[in-house]
Scaffold this motif. Structure first.
Motif, short mmCIF file in Angstrom:
data_model
loop_
_atom_site.label_atom_id
_atom_site.label_comp_id
_atom_site.label_asym_id
_atom_site.label_seq_id
_atom_site.Cartn_x
_atom_site.Cartn_y
_atom_site.Cartn_z
N PRO A 145 8.40 4.12 14.59
CA PRO A 145 9.73 4.02 13.98
C PRO A 145 9.61 3.44 12.57
O PRO A 145 8.75 2.59 12.34
N PHE A 146 10.47 3.90 11.68
CA PHE A 146 10.38 3.42 10.30
C PHE A 146 10.48 1.90 10.22
O PHE A 146 9.84 1.28 9.38
N GLU A 147 11.25 1.32 11.13
CA GLU A 147 11.49 -0.12 11.09
C GLU A 147 10.19 -0.93 11.17
O GLU A 147 10.14 -2.04 10.64
N VAL A 148 9.18 -0.42 11.85
CA VAL A 148 7.97 -1.23 11.99
C VAL A 148 7.04 -1.05 10.79
O VAL A 148 5.96 -1.62 10.76
N THR A 149 7.43 -0.27 9.80
CA THR A 149 6.57 -0.08 8.63
C THR A 149 7.15 -0.75 7.38
O THR A 149 6.57 -0.64 6.31
N ILE A 150 8.29 -1.43 7.51
CA ILE A 150 8.98 -1.89 6.30
C ILE A 150 8.19 -2.96 5.54
O ILE A 150 8.26 -3.01 4.33
N ALA A 151 7.42 -3.79 6.26
CA ALA A 151 6.72 -4.88 5.57
C ALA A 151 5.83 -4.31 4.47
O ALA A 151 5.90 -4.74 3.30
N THR A 152 4.99 -3.35 4.82
CA THR A 152 4.06 -2.80 3.84
C THR A 152 4.75 -1.80 2.90
O THR A 152 4.42 -1.75 1.72
N ASN A 153 5.70 -1.03 3.43
CA ASN A 153 6.38 -0.07 2.56
C ASN A 153 7.10 -0.74 1.41
O ASN A 153 7.14 -0.22 0.29
N LEU A 154 7.65 -1.90 1.68
CA LEU A 154 8.32 -2.64 0.62
C LEU A 154 7.31 -3.01 -0.48
O LEU A 154 7.59 -2.85 -1.67
N ALA A 155 6.12 -3.45 -0.05
CA ALA A 155 5.08 -3.80 -1.02
C ALA A 155 4.62 -2.56 -1.78
O ALA A 155 4.43 -2.60 -3.00
N THR A 156 4.43 -1.45 -1.06
CA THR A 156 3.99 -0.21 -1.70
C THR A 156 4.98 0.23 -2.76
O THR A 156 4.61 0.54 -3.90
N VAL A 157 6.26 0.25 -2.38
CA VAL A 157 7.30 0.70 -3.30
C VAL A 157 7.37 -0.21 -4.53
O VAL A 157 7.50 0.27 -5.67
N SER A 158 7.22 -1.52 -4.33
CA SER A 158 7.23 -2.44 -5.48
C SER A 158 6.05 -2.18 -6.39
O SER A 158 6.18 -2.14 -7.61
#
Lengths: 302, 313
Positions: A145-158
């Motif tokens: 689920p997308f919810e379990v990837t937010i920690a790293t995705n936030l860093a990637t996007v930044s």
């Protein structure tokens, strides 16, 4: 199962019951009429319960602030105040939020359709090494689920500099395992003879895809499109995380939270915003109900 | 499905070479078509998912700007044994328990009531499915107003708890679960309707002719026949409930979610990530959330898989 008929809400049921043509004996008919009445009562109660919150939102959005706190609460806006809608649109920046949501949603819907069509075509019509493995990889995305990837995705996007941009809002969602799966199923229904005939006529893969396969799977495309639209428009967690304090990319869902927070004394304005935000989706529901139902129930019935 | 079968059956060498290069072209095309989706999945699904397992082993520095350091499993242990984690699990459990059964039963009742071709039915059906399109923000604002202690309906109904319902440790969680029930009703109704429509009319008719009354009919015939649909709805509803976030963020907020016991698992992840800026703790919680959801997702996938086999044959 023919793709057009999987599950529609409008399929008549119970039609042509035995005995409905011949006049039934009176007590029987009376009982049946009582049953029908009871059914309508039940249906109406259900409809009232379900529609009541949205109805009250419309009512309260049209009341003056002084009237909203009145006890007992007014259940009908006898003197509708339309100013709240103008206020939500201008002071609440709702126009900007709606534009942002429109951009974000169209990019996601178009992107998901495009990547799913291409991948589904490969899985349905082409042969290549590791086909099974790659298909399992696509299916595996459904388990994360997308919810379990937010920690790293936030860093990637930044780190990509996509914070507060439409790129950050949309690019993580440009592919969908569900959509690929749905379209692959639809492609597999296309008779093989048709493809062979097209090849004999000199159709390459891309021409076959565009002129033959896609027109044939239009119902599935519509189902996926409506499903993607609904998901994208209603996203909350990710837009909240990546749009920070910048109004210029913030979507309407986050705008509603903003409207509620900043103008607590003006509940009619935040409700007016809510009504505006839900209208596009109610239109979608009425127009595309069949497609929506089809996508939501894929997998529910055989 | 193989296009190479189409090559001329003639075994002469030039044709075979032609067929071979054509096969290679097909491979290339296939990989090219898969590439866009694989790129997105790689960067935004698999990489961040796997990264969780690394992040979980690194502790956040006490001051921002310093590098995080490797602490092994000790961070996992401290998160899993913390009271706030236990509280969050309990809250999530009760939340799911309040949302899913009520939503499923409500959807089933509506679907049964609507399972007859009578005048005006399509209007009722549209109304019943309508909550499926309302976003969590819309639902939260609408219900937040109705539950407001000043402008809401509660004082009028004679219910006026102190502190106000959304700041109330006893009532805040049921209140936000009510919003999720309402939102889930539309989807539940749609799933149940599809299930009912897939039932063979003859069996229902035969049972009716055998003299089965409404109640017997419901429990002995409809429910057993509908059990695959009910199971599907249960799985979908549970996954949906575990992903609840927006109504808690909008109506309760980080400052209240702890003492109102509304910091369900996903909200806890968000707090760790966005308020405490601690990706390590967020990663540990994400892994827990993933494991719980995996059980339900695998159950859901069995349905998809059945369709794969069905379509492949």
């Amino acid at each position: 199962m023919p793709p057009t008929e999987s599950a529609t809400l409008d399929r008549p049921t119970g039609a042509g019951q035995p005995g409905s043509a011949t006049p039934a004996p009176t007590p029987h008919r009376r009982r049946r009429r009582a049953r029908l009445f009871l059914r309508y009562v039940l249906l109406s109660v259900g409809a009232v319960v379900i529609l009541f919150p949205l109805y009250m939102a419309v009512v309260n959005s049209l009341l003056a602030p002084s009237q909203i706190a009145h006890q007992p609460p007014p259940f009908f806006p006898f003197n509708p105040q339309w100013g709240s809608y103008r206020k939500a649109w201008t002071e609440g920046d709702l126009g900007i939020y709606l534009r942002n949501s429109a951009i974000q949603t169209s990019v996601i819907v178009a992107g998901q359709l495009a990547t799913s069509i291409l991948a589904a075509y490969a899985f349905a019509f082409l042969d290549f090494p590791f086909k099974r493995t790659l298909f399992i990889v696509f299916l595996a995305t459904l388990m994360i689920p997308f919810e379990v990837t937010i920690a790293t995705n936030l860093a990637t996007v930044s780190s990509l500099g996509w914070f507060n941009t439409f790129a950050g809002l949309t690019i993580p969602f440009l592919a969908t395992g569900f959509g690929t799966f749905l379209l692959r199923q639809a492609f597999l229904q296309i008779p093989r003879d048709l493809r062979e005939a097209a090849q004999l006529d000199g159709y390459g893969n891309m021409r076959f895809l565009w002129f033959v396969a896609l027109p044939l799977v239009r119902p599935a495309l519509a189902a996926l499109g409506v499903f993607s639209f609904l998901g994208a428009w209603n996203q909350y967690l990710w837009p909240l995380l990546v749009t920070g304090n910048d109004n210029s990319v913030r979507t309407v869902q986050i705008g509603l939270k903003q409207l509620l927070n900043t103008q607590l004394d003006q509940i009619n304005v935040s409700l007016a915003g809510t009504v505006i935000a839900v209208i596009p989706l109610l239109i979608i529901l009425v127009v595309f109900q069949k497609q929506l139902v089809r996508s939501l129930t894929s997998g529910a019935v055989k | 499905m193989t296009t190479t079968d189409l090559a001329v059956p003639d075994e002469s060498a030039p044709v075979r070479r032609h067929a071979l290069s054509r096969r290679h072209r097909e491979w290339g095309l296939a990989y090219l078509l898969l590439l866009p989706a694989l790129l997105v999945f790689g960067v935004f699904t698999f990489y961040p998912f796997l990264k969780n397992f690394k992040l979980a082993l690194y502790q956040n520095p006490p001051y921002p700007g310093l590098p995080s350091h490797y602490v092994g499993l000790s961070q996992v242990g401290s998160v899993l044994s913390s009271t706030s984690f236990h509280q969050s699990l309990v809250s999530t459990f009760f939340y799911v328990l309040m949302v899913v059964p009520v939503g499923l039963l409500g959807g089933l009742l509506l679907a049964i009531a609507a399972h007859k071709a009578i005048r005006g039915m399509s209007m009722f059906r549209t109304a019943f499915s309508s909550t499926v399109v309302s976003s969590v923000a819309v639902a939260a604002v609408v219900f937040g107003t109705l539950m407001d202690p000043v402008v809401g309906l509660l004082p009028w109904l004679g219910i006026d708890p102190h502190p106000a319902i959304l700041q109330n440790p006893t009532w805040a969680l049921p209140a936000v679960s009510l919003i999720a029930v309402w939102q889930f009703l539309g989807l539940s109704f749609i799933i149940m309707t599809a299930g009912l429509q897939s039932l063979p009319d003859e069996i229902l008719e035969a049972a009716r002719l055998d003299g089965a009354g409404g109640w017997t009919m419901f429990w002995r015939v409809t429910v057993p026949l509908l059990s695959p649909t009910l199971f599907f709805g249960l799985v979908v509803g549970t996954i949906y409930a575990f992903q609840s976030f927006g109504q808690i963020d909008i109506l309760i907020g980080p400052q209240n979610s702890g003492f109102t016991h509304t910091n369900v698992l996903l909200y806890y992840v968000y707090q760790a990530l966005s308020i405490q800026h601690d990706p390590g703790v967020a990663a540990v919680l994400s892994i827990v959330l993933f494991i719980i959801l995996l059980v339900f997702t695998l159950a859901q996938m069995r349905y998809l898989e059945r369709r794969v086999t069905y379509a492949a044959n």
